[in-house]
Write a protein that holds these residues in place. Sequence first.
Motif, PDB file in Angstrom:
ATOM      1  N   MET A  15     -11.291  -2.965  -5.900  1.00 25.10           N
ATOM      2  CA  MET A  15     -11.059  -4.352  -5.892  1.00 25.10           C
ATOM      3  C   MET A  15      -9.445  -4.544  -5.503  1.00 25.10           C
ATOM      4  O   MET A  15      -8.409  -3.876  -5.980  1.00 25.10           O
ATOM      5  N   THR A  16      -9.220  -5.672  -4.680  1.00 21.67           N
ATOM      6  CA  THR A  16      -7.743  -5.965  -4.276  1.00 21.67           C
ATOM      7  C   THR A  16      -7.585  -7.515  -4.516  1.00 21.67           C
ATOM      8  O   THR A  16      -8.586  -8.287  -4.668  1.00 21.67           O
ATOM      9  N   LYS A  17      -6.436  -7.564  -4.763  1.00 24.58           N
ATOM     10  CA  LYS A  17      -5.882  -9.204  -4.884  1.00 24.58           C
ATOM     11  C   LYS A  17      -4.956  -9.459  -3.855  1.00 24.58           C
ATOM     12  O   LYS A  17      -4.326  -8.585  -3.195  1.00 24.58           O
ATOM     13  N   GLN A  18      -5.230 -10.779  -2.876  1.00 24.80           N
ATOM     14  CA  GLN A  18      -4.357 -11.162  -1.932  1.00 24.80           C
ATOM     15  C   GLN A  18      -3.317 -11.983  -2.728  1.00 24.80           C
ATOM     16  O   GLN A  18      -3.296 -12.416  -3.832  1.00 24.80           O
ATOM     17  N   LEU A  19      -1.932 -11.727  -1.970  1.00 28.55           N
ATOM     18  CA  LEU A  19      -0.710 -12.177  -2.458  1.00 28.55           C
ATOM     19  C   LEU A  19      -0.125 -12.731  -1.091  1.00 28.55           C
ATOM     20  O   LEU A  19       0.081 -12.160  -0.206  1.00 28.55           O
ATOM     21  N   ASN A  20       0.518 -13.735  -1.438  1.00 31.95           N
ATOM     22  CA  ASN A  20       1.512 -14.640  -0.422  1.00 31.95           C
ATOM     23  C   ASN A  20       2.857 -14.293  -0.682  1.00 31.95           C
ATOM     24  O   ASN A  20       3.512 -14.583  -1.741  1.00 31.95           O
ATOM     25  N   LEU A  21       3.650 -13.217   0.002  1.00 30.60           N
ATOM     26  CA  LEU A  21       4.772 -12.924  -0.592  1.00 30.60           C
ATOM     27  C   LEU A  21       5.845 -13.346   0.626  1.00 30.60           C
ATOM     28  O   LEU A  21       5.618 -13.370   1.873  1.00 30.60           O
ATOM     29  N   ARG A  22       6.800 -14.180   0.079  1.00 29.34           N
ATOM     30  CA  ARG A  22       7.790 -14.690   1.011  1.00 29.34           C
ATOM     31  C   ARG A  22       9.102 -13.789   1.086  1.00 29.34           C
ATOM     32  O   ARG A  22       9.633 -13.413   0.016  1.00 29.34           O
ATOM     33  N   LEU A  23       9.556 -13.427   2.358  1.00 31.02           N
ATOM     34  CA  LEU A  23      10.811 -12.295   2.163  1.00 31.02           C
ATOM     35  C   LEU A  23      11.648 -13.279   3.098  1.00 31.02           C
ATOM     36  O   LEU A  23      11.276 -13.705   4.221  1.00 31.02           O
ATOM     37  N   PRO A  24      12.885 -12.970   2.908  1.00 30.20           N
ATOM     38  CA  PRO A  24      13.940 -13.337   3.973  1.00 30.20           C
ATOM     39  C   PRO A  24      13.885 -12.526   5.391  1.00 30.20           C
ATOM     40  O   PRO A  24      13.200 -11.367   5.252  1.00 30.20           O
ATOM     41  N   ASP A  25      14.293 -13.217   6.412  1.00 28.68           N
ATOM     42  CA  ASP A  25      13.863 -12.483   7.755  1.00 28.68           C
ATOM     43  C   ASP A  25      14.555 -10.985   7.734  1.00 28.68           C
ATOM     44  O   ASP A  25      13.906 -10.102   8.199  1.00 28.68           O
ATOM     45  N   ASP A  26      15.875 -10.740   7.114  1.00 25.57           N
ATOM     46  CA  ASP A  26      16.313  -9.463   7.145  1.00 25.57           C
ATOM     47  C   ASP A  26      15.478  -8.650   6.317  1.00 25.57           C
ATOM     48  O   ASP A  26      15.456  -7.479   6.732  1.00 25.57           O
ATOM     49  N   VAL A  27      15.113  -8.896   5.062  1.00 22.30           N
ATOM     50  CA  VAL A  27      14.273  -8.041   4.510  1.00 22.30           C
ATOM     51  C   VAL A  27      13.033  -7.645   5.097  1.00 22.30           C
ATOM     52  O   VAL A  27      12.563  -6.427   5.140  1.00 22.30           O
ATOM     53  N   HIS A  28      12.379  -8.749   5.635  1.00 20.75           N
ATOM     54  CA  HIS A  28      11.099  -8.569   6.275  1.00 20.75           C
ATOM     55  C   HIS A  28      11.211  -7.414   7.451  1.00 20.75           C
ATOM     56  O   HIS A  28      10.593  -6.418   7.648  1.00 20.75           O
ATOM     57  N   ALA A  29      12.573  -7.522   8.221  1.00 19.58           N
ATOM     58  CA  ALA A  29      12.692  -6.626   9.245  1.00 19.58           C
ATOM     59  C   ALA A  29      12.980  -5.115   8.771  1.00 19.58           C
ATOM     60  O   ALA A  29      12.484  -4.100   9.379  1.00 19.58           O
ATOM     61  N   GLN A  30      13.722  -5.019   7.563  1.00 14.95           N
ATOM     62  CA  GLN A  30      13.844  -3.844   7.132  1.00 14.95           C
ATOM     63  C   GLN A  30      12.923  -3.225   6.540  1.00 14.95           C
ATOM     64  O   GLN A  30      12.428  -1.936   6.663  1.00 14.95           O
ATOM     65  N   ALA A  31      11.676  -3.868   6.065  1.00 15.03           N
ATOM     66  CA  ALA A  31      10.323  -3.282   5.609  1.00 15.03           C
ATOM     67  C   ALA A  31       9.529  -3.042   6.834  1.00 15.03           C
ATOM     68  O   ALA A  31       8.954  -1.943   6.580  1.00 15.03           O
ATOM     69  N   VAL A  32       9.410  -3.815   7.792  1.00 17.96           N
ATOM     70  CA  VAL A  32       8.773  -3.419   9.240  1.00 17.96           C
ATOM     71  C   VAL A  32       9.262  -1.836   9.589  1.00 17.96           C
ATOM     72  O   VAL A  32       8.449  -1.216   9.862  1.00 17.96           O
ATOM     73  N   ALA A  33      10.510  -1.830   9.584  1.00 20.24           N
ATOM     74  CA  ALA A  33      11.264  -0.765  10.256  1.00 20.24           C
ATOM     75  C   ALA A  33      10.880   0.622   9.300  1.00 20.24           C
ATOM     76  O   ALA A  33      10.709   1.610   9.706  1.00 20.24           O
ATOM     77  N   ALA A  34      11.056   0.399   7.949  1.00 21.58           N
ATOM     78  CA  ALA A  34      10.814   1.491   6.958  1.00 21.58           C
ATOM     79  C   ALA A  34       9.349   1.885   7.168  1.00 21.58           C
ATOM     80  O   ALA A  34       9.052   3.031   7.133  1.00 21.58           O
ATOM     81  N   ALA A  35       8.407   0.911   7.201  1.00 23.39           N
ATOM     82  CA  ALA A  35       6.934   1.027   7.396  1.00 23.39           C
ATOM     83  C   ALA A  35       6.813   1.753   8.418  1.00 23.39           C
ATOM     84  O   ALA A  35       6.020   2.782   8.446  1.00 23.39           O
ATOM     85  N   ALA A  36       7.259   1.245   9.737  1.00 21.59           N
ATOM     86  CA  ALA A  36       7.015   2.120  10.982  1.00 21.59           C
ATOM     87  C   ALA A  36       7.663   3.560  10.866  1.00 21.59           C
ATOM     88  O   ALA A  36       6.725   4.674  11.471  1.00 21.59           O
TER      89      ALA A  36
END
Length: 66
Positions: free
Chosen positions: A1-22
């Motif tokens: 089972m999974t839960k859905q979550l609305n997570l608000r990230l600052p633009d710079d943190v989002h960019a860092q997370a996207v880069a790290a995931a890639a």
Amino acid sequence: MTKQLNLRLPDDVHAQAVAAAAADDRSLNSWLIAVVRRAAAETPDRPGGDPATLAPLRGTGHSPRP
């Protein structure tokens, strides 16, 4: 089972997370799950050392709001 979550990230943190995931060849969702699991496993102040027990909240337990 999974839960859905609305997570608000600052633009710079989002960019860092996207880069790290890639760089890890993962989707952002998969990378975030791995990061949260790792952080939860490394939390040193778990009652009785039980990994299924939540660590106690510090402060008021509420996120600071601007």
